[in-house]
Design a protein around this motif. Structure first.
Motif, short mmCIF file in Angstrom:
data_model
loop_
_atom_site.label_atom_id
_atom_site.label_comp_id
_atom_site.label_asym_id
_atom_site.label_seq_id
_atom_site.Cartn_x
_atom_site.Cartn_y
_atom_site.Cartn_z
N UNK A 18 0.84 -1.19 0.00
CA UNK A 18 0.00 0.00 0.00
C UNK A 18 0.88 1.24 0.00
N UNK A 19 0.42 2.30 -0.68
CA UNK A 19 1.15 3.56 -0.70
C UNK A 19 0.83 4.36 0.56
N UNK A 20 -0.41 4.24 1.01
CA UNK A 20 -0.83 4.86 2.27
C UNK A 20 -1.47 3.77 3.13
N UNK A 21 -1.37 3.87 4.47
CA UNK A 21 -1.93 2.81 5.32
C UNK A 21 -3.44 2.74 5.19
N UNK A 22 -3.96 1.50 5.17
CA UNK A 22 -5.41 1.33 5.08
C UNK A 22 -5.96 0.56 6.28
N UNK A 23 -5.10 0.20 7.22
CA UNK A 23 -5.54 -0.46 8.45
C UNK A 23 -5.13 0.40 9.64
N UNK A 24 -5.39 -0.10 10.85
CA UNK A 24 -5.18 0.71 12.04
C UNK A 24 -3.73 0.79 12.50
N UNK A 25 -2.88 -0.17 12.06
CA UNK A 25 -1.50 -0.17 12.54
C UNK A 25 -0.61 -1.00 11.62
N UNK A 26 0.69 -0.91 11.84
CA UNK A 26 1.66 -1.61 11.01
C UNK A 26 1.45 -3.11 11.06
N UNK A 27 1.14 -3.66 12.23
CA UNK A 27 0.97 -5.11 12.35
C UNK A 27 -0.17 -5.59 11.46
N UNK A 28 -1.32 -4.90 11.50
CA UNK A 28 -2.44 -5.31 10.65
C UNK A 28 -2.11 -5.12 9.17
N UNK A 29 -1.33 -4.08 8.87
CA UNK A 29 -0.94 -3.83 7.47
C UNK A 29 -0.08 -4.99 6.95
N UNK A 30 0.82 -5.48 7.79
CA UNK A 30 1.67 -6.62 7.41
C UNK A 30 0.82 -7.87 7.21
N UNK A 31 -0.08 -8.14 8.15
CA UNK A 31 -0.91 -9.34 8.06
C UNK A 31 -1.71 -9.34 6.76
N UNK A 32 -2.31 -8.21 6.44
CA UNK A 32 -3.13 -8.11 5.22
C UNK A 32 -2.27 -8.27 3.97
N UNK A 33 -1.15 -7.56 3.90
CA UNK A 33 -0.38 -7.55 2.67
C UNK A 33 0.44 -8.82 2.46
N UNK A 34 0.79 -9.50 3.54
CA UNK A 34 1.46 -10.80 3.39
C UNK A 34 0.54 -11.79 2.70
N UNK A 35 -0.73 -11.80 3.11
CA UNK A 35 -1.71 -12.69 2.48
C UNK A 35 -1.94 -12.27 1.03
N UNK A 36 -2.07 -10.97 0.79
CA UNK A 36 -2.29 -10.49 -0.58
C UNK A 36 -1.13 -10.88 -1.49
N UNK A 37 0.11 -10.73 -1.00
CA UNK A 37 1.28 -11.07 -1.81
C UNK A 37 1.32 -12.55 -2.15
N UNK A 38 0.89 -13.39 -1.20
CA UNK A 38 0.95 -14.83 -1.42
C UNK A 38 -0.21 -15.39 -2.21
N UNK A 39 -1.36 -14.72 -2.16
CA UNK A 39 -2.58 -15.31 -2.71
C UNK A 39 -3.14 -14.51 -3.89
N UNK A 40 -2.96 -13.19 -3.88
CA UNK A 40 -3.69 -12.35 -4.84
C UNK A 40 -2.82 -11.50 -5.75
N UNK A 41 -1.51 -11.72 -5.79
CA UNK A 41 -0.69 -11.02 -6.76
C UNK A 41 -1.05 -11.56 -8.15
N UNK A 42 -1.59 -10.72 -9.04
CA UNK A 42 -2.09 -11.25 -10.33
C UNK A 42 -1.00 -11.79 -11.25
N UNK A 43 0.26 -11.51 -10.94
CA UNK A 43 1.36 -12.01 -11.79
C UNK A 43 1.70 -13.46 -11.51
N UNK A 44 1.20 -14.01 -10.39
CA UNK A 44 1.60 -15.35 -9.97
C UNK A 44 0.37 -16.16 -9.56
N UNK A 45 0.47 -17.47 -9.67
CA UNK A 45 -0.56 -18.33 -9.10
C UNK A 45 -0.38 -18.33 -7.58
N UNK A 46 -1.44 -18.61 -6.80
CA UNK A 46 -1.32 -18.55 -5.34
C UNK A 46 -0.27 -19.50 -4.80
#
Length: 468
Positions: free
Chosen positions: A355-383
């Motif tokens: 994310x360019x700007x935070x969209x959750x309440x804190x860094x920990x939640x931002x990491x949790x969300x984006x780690x899952x997104x990177x592993x499951x929803x990056x359109x360049x790769x299969x999950x």
């Protein structure tokens, strides 16, 4: 019972083809002479089949590809010599046996045939990684078929196991075989080479040649991952497969030549089968190495990386987002920052979302969300699959607030960049491998945003705190 009569490591620089080099090829004269010597030796061995493993055909992240057609053609049109052509017959019988044995060992293999363009958007043709060695062999010996294999971006142990599948398939029949592992060594020996100079390139070349000469399988599998990555090589995966195909043999290695005239290391090595041995239990040792690597990575994780890893593992195994663990410090719960999580597997990017700007309440939640997104929803790769989790390396970039800037005030090693035009925006992190200039950085960011270079756009820069 079939047998692998010998093994060779061969480089594949197109410039050593006289019709391409046009005189420049003799800057690599040692390599040419060694390839001619190897070709003469292969002529004396009289193999019915040559198995060649190459980096430069259709490359899959999750599978090894193998040409499964009666014949295969290739030329050097990409290198200015379309009239230099090869047309090789393929041993369909051995090819299909290798596929069967690999399947029995649960190793993913993609057979490429007439429909490969429609099925995988790739051509089934002879790539230069195979064509350069075969060019020199064909000058003195042609009474053979080939098996054409392109390694995949699998874990090195799975590549070794695929080599074992090759050996089992050969021994099942009566064919005599030579195996060639095609691969160049470091591409970073000089600034004028294909990649930026790195002093570790020479260190890598010395180390890998020494280990190959000794056929030190454990030593090769224990090589420092950073050293391999810094070297910018393309041969290691071919070597892993070749070593697996040596399982059960006592093998002696010898360097026929080594040089690096164009900023790339070229090594020609032969491996002679001395005798058969009791089945060497290297596979269990290699699995132990893999487990030690995993434990070492986890021991050295900081809290940011640990949270990213546990977040993706929990989501894939449990199907739900991880709750913030008790070990997270208060600072990560109070601070709101944008975060990028990047995943690599065997040195190759496997996913990156942020994310360019935070969209959750804190860094920990931002990491949790984006780690899952990177592993499951990056359109360049299969999950990411459950069986891959053990091989994933994580890095977490915590972004500082972006500020407007100009092209003159950018530095791709220090600053990330954001380009904007209306509601279109592209972002690129700082200090990325292969991005060495401001122009490269902006060009990539513009492409990601869908902004053409002749449009007017705004530029912002930001710094990161990188955890890896």
């Amino acid at each position: 019972m079939g047998k692998i009569l010998g093994y060779y490591v061969m480089p594949h620089p197109p410039i050593i083809i006289p019709e391409i080099g046009k005189g420049e090829e003799y800057k690599a004269e040692k390599t040419i002479r060694a390839l001619e010597k190897a070709a003469d030796e292969i002529k004396e061995l009289k193999p019915e089949i040559i198995i060649i493993i190459t980096p430069h055909g259709p490359l899959f992240r999750d599978a090894i590809s193998i040409s499964n057609v009666p014949s295969i053609k290739g030329d050097f049109r990409r290198f200015g010599a379309p009239h230099v052509k090869l047309n090789m017959n393929i041993s369909m019988h051995l090819t299909e046996n290798i596929i069967r044995h690999a399947d029995e060992m649960n190793i993913s293999v993609v057979p490429l045939g007439k429909n490969s363009v429609r099925e995988y958007d790739v051509l089934c043709e002879l790539d230069h990684g195979a064509a350069v060695p075969l060019y020199y062999i064909n000058k003195v010996y042609r009474d053979f078929q080939i098996v054409h294999i392109v390694y995949g971006l699998l874990h090195k142990i799975d590549l070794y196991r695929f080599g074992m599948a090759i050996k089992r398939a050969v021994e099942e029949d009566d064919f005599s075989v030579v195996l060639i592992a095609s691969g160049d060594l470091s591409h970073r020996l000089r600034d004028e080479g294909p990649y930026e100079y790195n002093p570790r390139g020479e260190e890598f070349d010395r180390e890998i040649i020494k280990l190959l000469e000794r056929v030190d399988t454990k030593g090769i599998f224990n090589m420092n991952k950073d050293l391999i990555e810094d070297a910018g090589e393309c041969g290691m995966r071919s070597f892993y497969i070749m070593l697996g195909a040596m399982e059960g043999y006592f093998v002696k290695g010898q360097t026929l030549s080594y040089e690096g005239p164009f900023g790339v290391g070229y090594g020609v090595l032969r491996f002679e089968v001395q005798k058969e041995a009791e089945e060497r239990q290297f596979l269990e040792d290699l699995k132990a190495i893999r487990q030690r690597e995993l434990e070492e990575r986890r021991k050295n994780e900081d809290v940011y990386v640990r949270l990213a890893r546990e977040s993706l593992e929990h989501y894939i195994n449990e199907g739900e987002y991880l709750k913030i663990p008790d070990y997270i410090p208060a600072s990560m719960l109070k601070e709101k920052r944008a975060v990028f999580v990047s995943l690599k597997k065997d040195g190759e990017l496997r996913g990156c979302i942020g994310t360019i700007y935070p969209i959750t309440d804190n860094v920990a939640e931002e990491i949790i969300r984006n780690a899952v997104e990177a592993g499951v929803n990056d359109p360049r790769f299969y999950p990411v699959g459950r069986d891959e989790l053990v091989d994933i390396d994580y890095s977490v970039d915590v972004l500082m607030p972006p500020v407007k800037t100009s092209k003159e005030d950018l530095n791709p090693k220090r600053y990330g960049v954001i380009v904007r035009k209306g509601n279109r925006a592209g972002v690129l992190l700082p200090d990325l491998e292969g991005v060495d200039t401001v122009d490269e950085q902006i060009s990539i960011a513009l492409k990601k945003a869908g902004i053409s270079e002749d449009e007017e756009y705004e530029i912002e820069r930001f710094e990161v705190v990188r955890h890896s």
